[in-house]
Design a protein around this motif. Structure first.
Motif, PDB file in Angstrom:
ATOM      1  N   PHE A 135      -8.367 -74.883   0.982  1.00  0.00           N
ATOM      2  CA  PHE A 135      -9.654 -74.222   0.780  1.00  0.00           C
ATOM      3  C   PHE A 135     -10.080 -74.183  -0.691  1.00  0.00           C
ATOM      4  O   PHE A 135     -10.959 -73.408  -1.053  1.00  0.00           O
ATOM      5  N   LYS A 136      -9.487 -75.012  -1.542  1.00  0.00           N
ATOM      6  CA  LYS A 136      -9.875 -75.029  -2.949  1.00  0.00           C
ATOM      7  C   LYS A 136     -11.357 -75.360  -3.075  1.00  0.00           C
ATOM      8  O   LYS A 136     -11.974 -75.923  -2.169  1.00  0.00           O
ATOM      9  N   ARG A 137     -11.936 -75.021  -4.231  1.00  0.00           N
ATOM     10  CA  ARG A 137     -13.391 -75.107  -4.373  1.00  0.00           C
ATOM     11  C   ARG A 137     -13.929 -76.517  -4.172  1.00  0.00           C
ATOM     12  O   ARG A 137     -14.937 -76.726  -3.500  1.00  0.00           O
ATOM     13  N   GLU A 138     -13.260 -77.503  -4.739  1.00  0.00           N
ATOM     14  CA  GLU A 138     -13.753 -78.884  -4.685  1.00  0.00           C
ATOM     15  C   GLU A 138     -13.116 -79.619  -3.514  1.00  0.00           C
ATOM     16  O   GLU A 138     -11.900 -79.808  -3.490  1.00  0.00           O
ATOM     17  N   ASP A 139     -13.933 -80.049  -2.562  1.00  0.00           N
ATOM     18  CA  ASP A 139     -13.370 -80.706  -1.384  1.00  0.00           C
ATOM     19  C   ASP A 139     -12.849 -82.110  -1.681  1.00  0.00           C
ATOM     20  O   ASP A 139     -12.153 -82.704  -0.867  1.00  0.00           O
ATOM     21  N   PRO A 163     -11.243 -85.001   3.815  1.00  0.00           N
ATOM     22  CA  PRO A 163     -10.848 -85.013   2.407  1.00  0.00           C
ATOM     23  C   PRO A 163     -10.011 -83.797   2.013  1.00  0.00           C
ATOM     24  O   PRO A 163      -9.108 -83.909   1.180  1.00  0.00           O
ATOM     25  N   ARG A 164     -10.296 -82.655   2.619  1.00  0.00           N
ATOM     26  CA  ARG A 164      -9.497 -81.467   2.292  1.00  0.00           C
ATOM     27  C   ARG A 164      -8.056 -81.632   2.787  1.00  0.00           C
ATOM     28  O   ARG A 164      -7.104 -81.294   2.083  1.00  0.00           O
ATOM     29  N   MET A 165      -7.904 -82.169   3.994  1.00  0.00           N
ATOM     30  CA  MET A 165      -6.559 -82.374   4.518  1.00  0.00           C
ATOM     31  C   MET A 165      -5.830 -83.451   3.726  1.00  0.00           C
ATOM     32  O   MET A 165      -4.624 -83.349   3.481  1.00  0.00           O
TER      33      MET A 165
END
Length: 766
Positions: free
Chosen positions: A245-249, A49-51
């Motif tokens: 690397f934002k707080r919410e994945d 999800p981060r990518m």
């Protein structure tokens, strides 16, 4: 290969060796500096999800396009930089041999078209961004310019390199065509082929243009590698990591719940915490996490956050952009001291460096920076002025607009936490609020027995929890404002009346309810928040004991209670389905359990509460209710995710505004610009602030006496009940007045003119 090509090639190679060495050294040093921050293991995953978020945000420019007049031009420049790097590396061969091209793809028509588009897009995009910067120059618009305080020299340097790179790509290609080296189809070279017809045949010119293309990039690398604080350039690399690397994945921005207090990468346990060894908020720049340092390094100084900030727009000293850049400059200036092992304890004594000459070899400027307090006045040499720190309403406009996902609010609250919990240095007005929360469980200091006073005017019985939930579908969380503040009581009564009409089974806690702790947490008093929150979670879990987790439903009228219960209590073991009253009422209207009988037929403008809208993305439900009531909605220029704050958030409700224009008056002026008869909202704090602003403008003769502030629920109740006969004992809201006044006909008055609740005894005040 002639002497000219050999000479230029040698120059290009030598400059490149120096440039790449400086740049790689800068990258390694920046990584070391960022790692000076505290650990934060919450950013490590999940990968997919981060990518996915990273790809979406950079490829589609989803956040950059929030400013649509900028997004397309930046998109062109971004792709010109990324894919144009292939053209840059191609220059190494073209300088020595004008006939050089990449194997396989070099003479391929699609590659020729891509080069054409990259060169043209980079030039056009760079020029457009420079024009936008000039059109918004602070010399013309002062605080209206989002670039006020930004480094224009750096910006123009970057934009100049962008334009030169684009011209180099087009120039090399055009001279290759004019010299007969290339003969591409017109569709793949629609700019360079007509241009080539005007140029002389010259293979040497190909090498010259290739060198120009190369040197512009190498100069950029050298300047950037030596200037680690040039975020406008470094964001080309760091933004990818900052987004990932934002707080919410799940891709959401850092709004809603605050980042928990962390120490050594773990949530702080107050029962075991030690101020000597644990980190309480941010008292020094090294107390921020490595993600905070990455935030500081990534700021592009675009000023979008500044342009949306209610404090900055009303003459306060706070600019979210300048907070980040000041922290960045301080962090990098102090870095040599920290990299050498420097560290000071809470008393300011050096404990990291020892020996006869512990500071040997450390830059004196870094040592001077190490002595600066993170928060302090100019006379104290502080990095962040207290007036800046306490001007923030935590509305989240800065976070919502930032194209590179900087988490301003978390950093500001972390600094507040240290000031409150370690330094005991905070605005004096907050002292009373903190004591009231600790002793009385509400910021007004009212007695718990008065939490049901709002039910007195109703002609039906409000069910109060008596140990059994019974057939109640919802727990109605009234909130402190809804129970004690006269204006908010009208909203509470209106919601109760509507739920009664719709046949919704609910119950209230009454005296068992206490403040959720939102104002304490936003003001930095994490200890009081934890105390109140744990108490509430214990009560709520006992209320819902035996109820399936997905059926633990709570309805709230306060946007701040809504946010805290829904987003912050799960961290403490309290997981519930929390709905705002506008959401529930809107569903009841759709299900025809509430049927408006007669339209209000008034012009209404709706103010989005920050903690309902921006923090929780609830925009449509209240607007649909305005429409259901029959009112004509007139939107303010700043609405939805760009809504202007009322000024109450971040515990500002209990602090006086002494600098600039009052935020609530600024918002009221915008609302009055829509010529409404009513200003509707969905939060009691917003209602108080807007009502006070309307009253101020009415006293100045700048607003009609008929303009009033109401909750959306009151509009709906007025439409549902309008035309029905008034029964004895029925409140003004139930009688069809729309909730604009109490049963005795009194209109809203500011709380500083009329007290609320039961007067405290002298003993209670102790």
């Amino acid at each position: 290969m002639g002497a000219l090509q050999i000479t230029m090639g040698a120059i290009g190679v030598l400059v490149s060796i120096v440039a790449w060495s400086v740049f790689v050294s800068g990258v390694l040093r920046q990584i070391r500096i960022i790692r000076l921050g505290q650990p934060d293991s919450t950013r490590n995953g999940p990968f997919v999800p981060r990518m996915r978020t990273l790809i979406k945000e950079f490829a589609a420019h989803t956040r950059m396009n929030k400013f649509r007049h900028v997004g397309p031009w930046h998109w062109l420049v971004m792709w010109g930089f990324l894919l144009g790097s292939l053209a840059l590396f191609e220059a190494y061969g073209e300088i020595f041999n004008p006939h050089f091209a990449w194997p396989i793809i070099g003479h391929w028509a699609p590659w020729q078209l891509l080069l054409e588009l990259l060169g043209l897009g980079t030039v056009v995009g760079g020029v457009a961004l420079a024009i936008i910067r000039q059109a918004n120059h602070p010399r013309r618009a002062d605080r209206q310019s989002r670039f006020a305080g930004s480094n224009f020299g750096w910006a123009y340097f970057v934009e100049a390199v962008v334009i030169i790179e684009g011209l180099g790509i087009l120039g090399v290609k055009a001279f290759k065509i004019s010299s007969g080296i290339e003969d591409p189809a017109l569709w793949s070279s629609f700019v360079t082929q007509p241009l080539a017809a005007l140029l002389p045949t010259s293979t040497a010119a190909v090498s010259v243009m290739a060198l120009l293309k190369l040197l512009s990039g190498m100069i950029w690398l050298m300047v950037v590698g030596r200037t680690l604080t040039m975020g406008i350039a470094w964001h080309r690399f760091s933004a990818f990591f900052n987004i990932y690397f934002k707080r919410e994945d799940d891709g959401g921005v850092a709004l809603g719940a605050l980042k928990p207090m962390m120490s050594d990468g773990k949530p702080l346990d107050f029962e075991e915490a030690d101020p000597e060894t644990d980190v309480f908020g941010a008292g020094k720049v090294e107390d921020f996490t490595w993600k905070g340092w990455l935030d500081f390094s990534t700021c592009t100084e675009c000023g979008r956050c500044q342009s949306q900030c209610p404090a900055w727009n009303t003459g306060k000293p706070l600019s979210p952009k300048l907070v980040i850049t000041q922290l960045r400059d301080h962090a990098y200036a102090k870095a040599p001291y920290l990299l050498a092992g420097g560290k000071k304890d809470v008393t300011g004594e050096e404990v990291g460096l020892t020996g006869d000459n512990p500071y040997a070899g450390i830059d004196v400027l870094a040592l001077a920076e190490a002595d600066r307090p993170l928060v302090g006045t100019g006379d104290d040499g502080g990095v962040i002025d207290p007036e800046v720190l306490w001007s923030c309403t935590t509305c989240g406009a800065c976070v919502e607009q930032c194209p590179v996902d900087i988490e301003h609010v978390d950093h500001i609250v972390d600094m507040r936490r240290y000031q409150v919990m370690i330094e005991s240095n905070f605005p004096s007005e907050l002292n009373g609020m903190f004591k009231n929360l600790e002793n009385k469980g509400n910021p007004w200091g009212q007695n718990a027995r008065d939490r049901l006073a709002w039910t007195e005017d109703l002609d039906f019985e409000v069910p109060v929890f008596d140990g059994e939930l019974g057939d109640a579908e919802y727990l109605f969380w009234v909130g402190c404002a809804g129970a004690f503040e006269d204006r908010a009581k009208k909203t509470t009564r209106a919601v109760a009346e509507l739920l009664h009409i719709a046949g919704v089974k609910y119950t209230v806690l009454g005296p068992e309810e206490t403040c959720t702790g939102d104002p304490a947490r936003r003001a930095g008093n994490e200890f009081v928040f934890q105390m109140l929150a744990q108490q509430n979670v214990e009560v709520l879990n006992s209320v819902f004991e035996g109820v399936e987790r997905n059926k633990r439903k709570i309805v709230v009228t306060c946007a701040h209670c809504f946010n805290t219960l829904a987003n912050e209590y799960p961290e403490l073991g309290g997981t519930y389905e929390v709905v705002h009253h506008t959401q529930l009422l809107n569903r009841l209207v759709r299900e025809k359990r509430l049927t408006p009988m007669a339209p209000i037929a008034e012009d209404v403008t709706y103010h989005d509460p920050c903690y309902l809208g921006r923090h929780n993305k609830v925009y449509e439900a209240p607007r649909e209710l305005v429409g259901a009531s029959g009112a004509s909605l007139r939107e303010m220029p700043r609405h939805a995710d760009r809504s202007m704050c009322c000024g109450a958030g971040g515990a500002r409700m209990w602090m006086e505004e002494r600098i600039g224009k009052r935020i609530n008056v600024e918002r009221v002026d915008e609302a009055l610009g829509t010529a409404p008869s009513k200003i509707a909202t969905g939060c009691p704090f917003c209602r108080v602030m807007l009502t006070d602003g309307v009253t101020a403008r009415q006293n100045e003769g700048k607003a009609a006496e008929s303009v009033e502030v109401v909750d959306v629920a009151q509009l709906l109740l007025s439409a549902v009940k309008r035309g029905q006969p008034v029964a004895a004992g029925v409140s003004g809201a139930a009688a069809g007045t729309g909730g604009e006044a109490e049963a005795d006909g009194r209109a809203d008055l500011p709380t500083d003119e009329v007290g609320t609740g039961t007067v405290q005894s002298d003993e209670d005040k102790k």
